[in-house]
Scaffold this active site. Structure first.
Site: not given
Length: 218
Positions: A196-197
């Site tokens: 999710n970065r």
């Protein structure tokens, strides 16, 4: 028929959990942490794990970047060798600051360095130059790196002139315009990809009191 290229905006890959990077995971100093990750990148079979992007800027702060090979590192910094009259060499000496990126994509890792630039001692340059293959030694004399040439024939002519000058045997000295540059780090960031970065980013930063470790937002 050449297929239509995909849209870059739609290209994304979520990083799988290949491991976290927590403060408790870090070595005691940046040299130890870099040595650990560099050894792991080498053991993983990454092509040219010592390849790094070197960014410099000219006197007007216009940046340029290219990939070069790391040839040494210790507590003083990271060393590479170049023609001092090349674009990167001239920029690094006129505006002595640079940044480095080690893009170990296959491991979902990066190491990012920023700091000052200094020339290495001439003896260190000569010691390293003596270990280079003869063809690379001749190339250092043959190429006026970064200068505009008329055609490929000019490259071949430069090599022929170097061969004629030094012959097929015997030592070749390091050119006076060629040598080592050391990036003396002010910051060394270790970047580990996460889902999710929400990546892990831990940075060693030099202060007047010594090195401190900081976590940066992903």
């Amino acid at each position: 028929m050449i297929p239509e290229p995909p849209s870059p905006a739609g290209m994304r890959r979520d990083y799988t959990e290949r491991g976290a990077l927590l403060e408790s995971d870090l070595a005691a100093d940046w040299t130890g942490q870099f040595a650990r990750w560099f050894a792991e990148a080498t053991a993983a079979g990454l092509p040219e794990p010592n390849a790094m992007i070197v960014a410099t800027a000219d006197a007007r702060a216009r940046p340029s970047a290219r990939t070069v090979l790391l040839k040494g590192y210790d507590e003083r910094g990271f060393v590479f060798f170049t023609n001092y009259t090349s674009r990167k060499g001239a920029e690094a000496l006129a505006n002595p600051a640079a940044s480095l990126v080690f893009p170990w994509f296959a491991m979902q890792r990066q190491v990012l360095v920023a700091g000052a630039v200094e020339r290495v001692e001439r003896a260190e340059t000569e010691e390293y130059f003596a270990t280079r293959p003869r063809g690379s030694q001749l190339g250092a004399w043959a190429s006026p790196q970064s200068q505009v040439l008329a055609d490929r024939a000019a490259v071949e002519a430069g090599l022929a002139a170097a061969v004629e000058r030094f012959g097929a045997e015997g030592p070749i000295p390091a050119p006076p315009h060629w040598g080592g540059l050391r990036v003396v780090p002010e910051t060394v960031e270790f970047w580990q990809g996460r889902s999710n970065r929400l990546h892990d980013r831990l940075r060693f930063r030099r202060t007047t009191a010594g090195w401190v470790v900081e976590r940066l937002a992903p």
